[in-house]
Motif scaffolding. Structure first.
Motif: not given
Length: 773
Positions: A137-165
């Motif tokens: 998710l931290g990297l995803a923030a850098l993937d988006f342009p800094q503009d006025g567009s509508r922005k959506l992240v859809v995360l599909v996962t079968d588990g919880q955070e495993s790296c203590r983030g």
């Protein structure tokens, strides 16, 4: 088959499919408004090893996720301004790899809708590693342009955070970039604990079937992308032995998400019909039997032409070793008699239950050539499986043309042996028995934790016995033998953690900035330390500290600011580092002989060495420096430690102006100023007297005038050379005049009066020199 009747049946089936799609769209809550002028959607797919775990339907999580995503991508509209990207985590390393918690890659950026690339990437994704959700998710923030567009992240996962983030903290990266993002998290068959981990993190839904997953995915994008509800034309041509097959067979298409099949109309060898965009499996019924062709994607605005070779193909032989593999291990598979893939596509070998449909698989590997071998992961359940050879077709589909003999893995029973009770936070030695497969591990969890949970863990490949760090909280826990392959517990053992006795012994007050001795008692577990913080500071806060492993008593450098503080006995490894024991401490200002003062001239010439007398506690790390008036706290230039004598010597800056002498100390960031006095630096007079022209290779005499401070020197350099450059030189302390060799190359040069101690060595005076032959 009667052609007219076939056409009617095809139209009726298509109508039913359209009606069903309309109902599905309504159920998904799709918006009636079109996408905004510019919409950016990033899909994040979990490819961790546990995605091979089965859902209640019997299909694996990864198979279901890929089927639903492929169907979803096929139905996305060709809307101007719609940009869809894909990030995948856990696909390139194993969970045991040191890089597993940074295994997250933006495989397709948000630049338009590259449907083909999206579908192909989803199709070849193989689960492998860990679950670094917060990092992704931290990297995803850098993937988006800094503009006025509508922005959506859809995360599909079968588990919880495993790296203590920290999931909530990871969303701060979006705010830092000024990005307002709508986050939807779709869980695949998550347990109660995993579901709780996503509370307060966007919008969360949990799905346990392909239908529920499709519905959740639809709701996630409902406000920004309307599904394509227009039927798309589909044409299928059949060949046998490479020659067109005129007619006779029956061809039907079934959605990978279920529902009734749709028959295509037979037009004399060319089968046609209309289908809703989506992911499909085709079934061809001939006099020789029934064949299935999987991996078909029907999209709007494209011809959707498919060509199926239905002729008899010699069955590919599949053999494997060992004959009865261990559940969760690996299987070596050899194949022979394979034909060339149709159209150069990638054929593959998969492992599936004998009762699974042809397009199902648990693990797979691509293959080429008529013969070869691959290694596949053996499922962990003791049920019947088989290997299948999937021949690739030119249109991207495949059909099964070879099957192995069935096999049932044998499970090696696991067991654990460890003390029934240990001190919380201490290491525990665990002896294990089990299959020792590549992804088997032993972990400690809270009693009754959900399957797949873990705290500290070690892979069984690391040895026997294994040493685990225990939590610092007392209570009832479990040791578990499990595997990354499915997260299921193969053996468990209860263990109780009891609190250790902790204490600190130190004076109730001390002078600020002093070095302070602290005695401690405790288990001295790895990562335990003692620190000093402001009274009431947040848990996990620390300033100066020492590890208990470094000795008893330990030494702390105290803050300089007077006030109420705490000494804390804490430990690393659990975020935030918990406080195991605390004791109040009052820090006082220096008194009497410990008062701070500085004695020095009120002004001096630039570059001069001055003597500075001082008074103060002379604590470890105390020092005196000179800085520009008003410089930031912690700034320094030349300095001396008070431990090196009184008075100390400082070299003044060469630039005239108002400065400060500061008594400061190290160990607290930024190094605080404990006492200061002003000092003015005035310009010194510098001159050089020498010939303006000299013969190359000769020597010249140079007279100089200046303060003759330590480190001052005269040198000759190329005209315009960088400040600090030097060649031949003499120190002014060595006499007046001084002698310099003239460069051997004719040209324009400079004689420079400079000084050391300030980088780059500044030029205080210069004189031109022409070197001639």
């Amino acid at each position: 088959m009667d052609t007219k009747r076939g056409e009617t049946k095809g139209r009726q089936s298509a109508a039913r499919r359209l009606e069903g799609a309309a109902l599905l769209a309504a159920a998904l809550g799709w918006a009636t408004a079109g996408a905004q002028a510019s919409t950016n959607i990033e899909l994040i797919l979990d490819a961790s090893g546990s995605m091979y775990t089965k859902l209640p339907s019997g299909q694996t999580r990864i198979f279901t996720a890929k089927a639903v995503l492929s169907d979803f991508i096929s139905r996305l509209p060709e809307t101007p301004g719609l940009n869809v990207g894909l990030r995948i985590y856990g696909a390139t390393t194993s969970a045991a790899s040191p890089e597993s918690c940074t295994d997250s890659k933006l495989v397709l950026p948000m630049k338009g809708l590259d449907r083909t690339a999206l579908l192909n990437t989803v199709a070849v994704t193989k689960p492998s590693g860990a679950t670094p959700i917060a990092y992704s998710l931290g990297l995803a923030a850098l993937d988006f342009p800094q503009d006025g567009s509508r922005k959506l992240v859809v995360l599909v996962t079968d588990g919880q955070e495993s790296c203590r983030g920290d999931l909530k903290a990871s969303l701060a990266a979006f705010k830092t970039r000024g990005i307002d993002v709508d986050l939807h998290v779709i869980g695949i068959d998550l347990g109660a604990e995993a579901q709780r981990s996503f509370q307060g993190v966007g919008t969360f839904e949990n799905a346990t079937s392909s239908g529920e997953l499709a519905s959740a995915l639809g709701r996630a994008v409902a406000t920004v992308a309307q599904p394509t509800a227009t039927l798309a034309p589909v044409t299928v041509n059949l060949t046998s032995g490479g020659a067109p097959l005129p007619g006779g067979p029956r061809v039907s298409f079934s959605s990978t998400l279920g529902g009734a099949a749709t028959d295509l109309a037979n037009g004399g060898g060319s089968y046609t019909g209309s289908l809703l965009p989506g992911s499909y499996v085709a079934t061809v019924v001939t006099s020789g039997g029934t064949q299935s062709f999987s991996g078909l994607n029907v999209t709007a605005g494209t011809p959707n032409r498919f060509s199926f070779e239905v002729g008899v193909v010699g069955a590919v032989r599949l053999d494997f070793t060992p004959a009865q593999p261990v559940a969760g291990s690996v299987l070596k598979v050899t194949f022979s008699g394979a034909p060339a893939s149709q159209g150069g596509g990638k054929s593959w070998i998969g492992v599936a239950q004998t009762t699974d449909p042809d397009d199902a698989y648990l693990d797979y590997q691509y293959v080429t050539g008529a013969t070869g071998s691959v290694t596949l992961n053996v499922p962990a359940e003791e049920i019947a499986y088989e290997l299948r050879y999937h021949l690739a077709n030119p249109d991207g589909s495949s059909r099964v043309i070879g099957r192995s003999a069935p096999f049932t893995p044998r499970r090696i029973r696991a067991s654990l042996k460890a003390p029934a009770e240990v001190v919380a936070g201490s290491p525990v030695s665990v002896t294990w028995t089990g299959p020792n497969n590549a992804r088997d591990y032993v972990t400690i969890v809270a009693k009754g934790a959900a399957e797949g949970s873990y705290l500290d863990y070690k892979y069984t490949s690391a040895g026997n016995p294994l040493t685990l760090a225990t939590p610092v909280q007392e209570g009832d826990y479990e040791l578990r033998y499990a595997s990354d392959a499915d997260g299921k517990t193969q053996a468990s053992l209860p263990i109780h953690l009891k609190l250790a006795a902790y204490s600190l012994q130190a004076p109730a007050s001390a002078v600020g900035g002093s070095s302070f001795q602290v005695k401690w008692s405790g288990p001295n577990n790895p990562g335990e330390y003692v620190t000093v913080v402001k009274k009431g500071a947040g848990v996990g806060t620390y300033t100066a500290y020492f590890y208990t492993r470094d000795g008893n008593p330990g030494s702390l450098k105290l803050p300089t600011e007077p006030g109420d503080y705490e000494l804390r006995y804490s430990t690393e490894g659990v975020s935030p580092n918990p406080t195991l024991f605390s004791q109040p401490l009052t820090i006082t200002a220096p008194q009497g002989n410990a008062a701070y003062s500085l004695q020095a001239p009120a002004s001096t010439t630039g570059g001069a060495d001055i003597q500075v007398g001082w008074s103060g506690p002379n604590n470890t790390g105390d020092y005196v420096t000179v800085v520009k008036k008003g410089a930031d706290v912690g700034s320094y230039t030349d300095y001396f430690y008070t431990r090196n004598g009184n008075p100390g010597k400082l070299k003044m800056p060469t630039e005239p102006g108002d400065y400060e002498l500061r008594y400061s100390t190290e160990g607290v960031s930024p190094n605080p100023t404990l006492f200061t006095v002003p000092i003015r630096v005035v310009a010194a007079n510098y001159t050089l007297t020498a010939p303006r022209q000299a013969k190359a290779g000769s020597s010249i005499q140079i007279k100089w005038s200046g303060p003759n401070n330590s480190g001052e020197y005269v040198t000759v350099v190329k005209k315009g050379a960088d400040v600090g450059t030097y060649t031949q030189y003499f120190y002014t302390r060595d006499g007046n005049p001084g002698t310099l060799p003239v460069p051997s190359e004719p040209g324009e040069y400079e004689l420079r009066y400079s000084t050391e101690g300030v980088s780059p060595n500044p030029t205080l005076f210069s004189l031109p020199l022409t070197v001639v032959k």
